[in-house]
Design a protein around this motif. Sequence first.
Motif, mmCIF file in Angstrom:
data_model
loop_
_atom_site.group_PDB
_atom_site.id
_atom_site.type_symbol
_atom_site.label_atom_id
_atom_site.label_comp_id
_atom_site.label_asym_id
_atom_site.label_seq_id
_atom_site.Cartn_x
_atom_site.Cartn_y
_atom_site.Cartn_z
ATOM 1 N N ALA A 318 14.269 16.048 40.081
ATOM 2 C CA ALA A 318 15.280 17.034 39.599
ATOM 3 C C ALA A 318 14.894 17.480 38.222
ATOM 4 O O ALA A 318 15.077 18.791 37.970
ATOM 5 C CB ALA A 318 16.737 16.347 39.832
ATOM 6 N N ALA A 319 14.370 16.607 37.383
ATOM 7 C CA ALA A 319 14.083 17.149 36.005
ATOM 8 C C ALA A 319 12.836 18.239 36.030
ATOM 9 O O ALA A 319 12.938 19.300 35.244
ATOM 10 C CB ALA A 319 13.413 16.144 35.098
ATOM 11 N N GLU A 320 11.893 18.155 36.887
ATOM 12 C CA GLU A 320 10.994 19.118 37.042
ATOM 13 C C GLU A 320 11.451 20.356 37.720
ATOM 14 O O GLU A 320 11.220 21.557 37.287
ATOM 15 C CB GLU A 320 9.862 18.497 37.965
ATOM 16 C CG GLU A 320 8.722 19.393 38.433
ATOM 17 C CD GLU A 320 8.060 19.966 37.193
ATOM 18 O OE1 GLU A 320 7.398 21.073 37.522
ATOM 19 O OE2 GLU A 320 8.023 19.449 36.227
ATOM 20 N N ALA A 321 12.490 20.391 38.674
ATOM 21 C CA ALA A 321 12.920 21.552 39.174
ATOM 22 C C ALA A 321 13.688 22.394 38.031
ATOM 23 O O ALA A 321 13.681 23.488 38.143
ATOM 24 C CB ALA A 321 13.980 20.985 40.245
ATOM 25 N N HIS A 322 14.404 21.663 37.148
ATOM 26 C CA HIS A 322 15.143 22.195 36.176
ATOM 27 C C HIS A 322 14.110 22.720 35.200
ATOM 28 O O HIS A 322 14.298 24.021 34.825
ATOM 29 C CB HIS A 322 15.824 21.414 35.366
ATOM 30 C CG HIS A 322 17.428 20.986 35.907
ATOM 31 N ND1 HIS A 322 18.471 21.024 35.172
ATOM 32 C CD2 HIS A 322 17.685 20.707 37.123
ATOM 33 C CE1 HIS A 322 19.513 20.974 35.967
ATOM 34 N NE2 HIS A 322 19.216 20.690 37.343
ATOM 35 N N ARG A 323 13.158 22.203 34.821
ATOM 36 C CA ARG A 323 11.995 22.812 34.169
ATOM 37 C C ARG A 323 11.422 24.090 34.534
ATOM 38 O O ARG A 323 11.329 25.039 34.015
ATOM 39 C CB ARG A 323 10.947 21.817 33.747
ATOM 40 C CG ARG A 323 9.925 22.190 32.843
ATOM 41 C CD ARG A 323 8.626 21.416 33.051
ATOM 42 N NE ARG A 323 7.808 21.701 34.025
ATOM 43 C CZ ARG A 323 7.344 22.916 34.246
ATOM 44 N NH1 ARG A 323 7.372 24.055 33.358
ATOM 45 N NH2 ARG A 323 6.478 23.196 35.658
ATOM 46 N N ARG A 324 11.094 24.302 35.984
ATOM 47 C CA ARG A 324 10.561 25.479 36.605
ATOM 48 C C ARG A 324 11.769 26.356 36.528
ATOM 49 O O ARG A 324 11.319 27.439 36.285
ATOM 50 C CB ARG A 324 10.365 24.938 37.876
ATOM 51 C CG ARG A 324 8.947 24.245 38.044
ATOM 52 C CD ARG A 324 8.644 23.890 39.624
ATOM 53 N NE ARG A 324 7.538 22.797 39.647
ATOM 54 C CZ ARG A 324 6.987 22.284 40.989
ATOM 55 N NH1 ARG A 324 7.538 22.709 41.928
ATOM 56 N NH2 ARG A 324 6.450 21.208 40.811
#
Length: 340
Positions: A318-324
């Motif tokens: 989820a953290a990577e999804a938010h970053r993108r």
Amino acid sequence: MNLKEEMQPATGTTTIKAVRVHQHGGPAVLTYEEIAIGQPGRGEVRIRNKAVGLNFVDIYFRNGDYTPPALPFIPGNEGAGIVVAVGEDVKDFAPGDRVAYVMTLGAYAEESLVPAHYLVHLPDTIDFETGAAMLLKGLTAQYLLRRTFKVEAGHTILIHAAAGGVGLILTQWAKHLGAIVIGTVGSPEKAEIALKNGCDYVIDYRKEDFAKRVKEITNGEGCHVVYDGIGKATFSGSLDCLRPFGYFVSYGSASGAIEKFDIMTLMQKGSVFATWQLLFDHLRKREDVLAMSKELFEVVTSGAVKIPVHNRLPLSEAAEAHRRLEARETTGATVLVLWH
């Protein structure tokens, strides 16, 4: 796990995986951990999530722009899955039902407790990933196009971030209604996507003055309505895109909050209207949840509106999804998927 197993009602308290926020901040504050989940209370339904939608509102809750009920909390405002248990007074749902839900914090988890008020049956022709990607963004498009300003054939409209999750639904639906659609994007790749999904004209705001270009496209008349999910960076220019008595409709602030302005500005720009409405307010009545969802499902199942799921990541990322999402690296919808 097969469908028969999934239909068995859960009992007692269960340990599940979920993403939680213990303190506000950047994507790194999203922690993937084990938590306990109990049985649904009165008017609630327990859902085994199959997919969860990613939306900018999740970022607003994560960074503290929107206030959650308490810390820590589980983000996520839409998802789709299978009913595993129902609480007292729930009559329209049963274990085994395929469902989708919206406007309920707590979707970033293997299982969620959801008020039945915000739950709808998912048509058999719509898969879980599409269901998770479409309800919040699709119902947002529904109230923007059908309730806030009712778009009709012949209207000229401007949609900012036309290649985004809400933007692509808005574009297709508005074109289906017969509107002339102008979209703004931030790259040639996104321009191509916007054109393929119904935009009559696309403006790369990084290369052109979008307000000036809109006036050229409309022969100086301007648009009937501007749909703006960007906020601070586009507000002033958006007002310049309107014809007299046109509507500026804000529904997000991806670039930051709109700064305070003198209401006389609306008169000076041509006696225009400006509004910002919440999806939550449109969904206060159960009959509106059902009616709005029905209209959304109809345009999707007919093929008039396609829900583009361009990005899939496991819930643990989820953290990577938010970053993108924050970096504007995504187009269409992103879903966090779960495998059971």
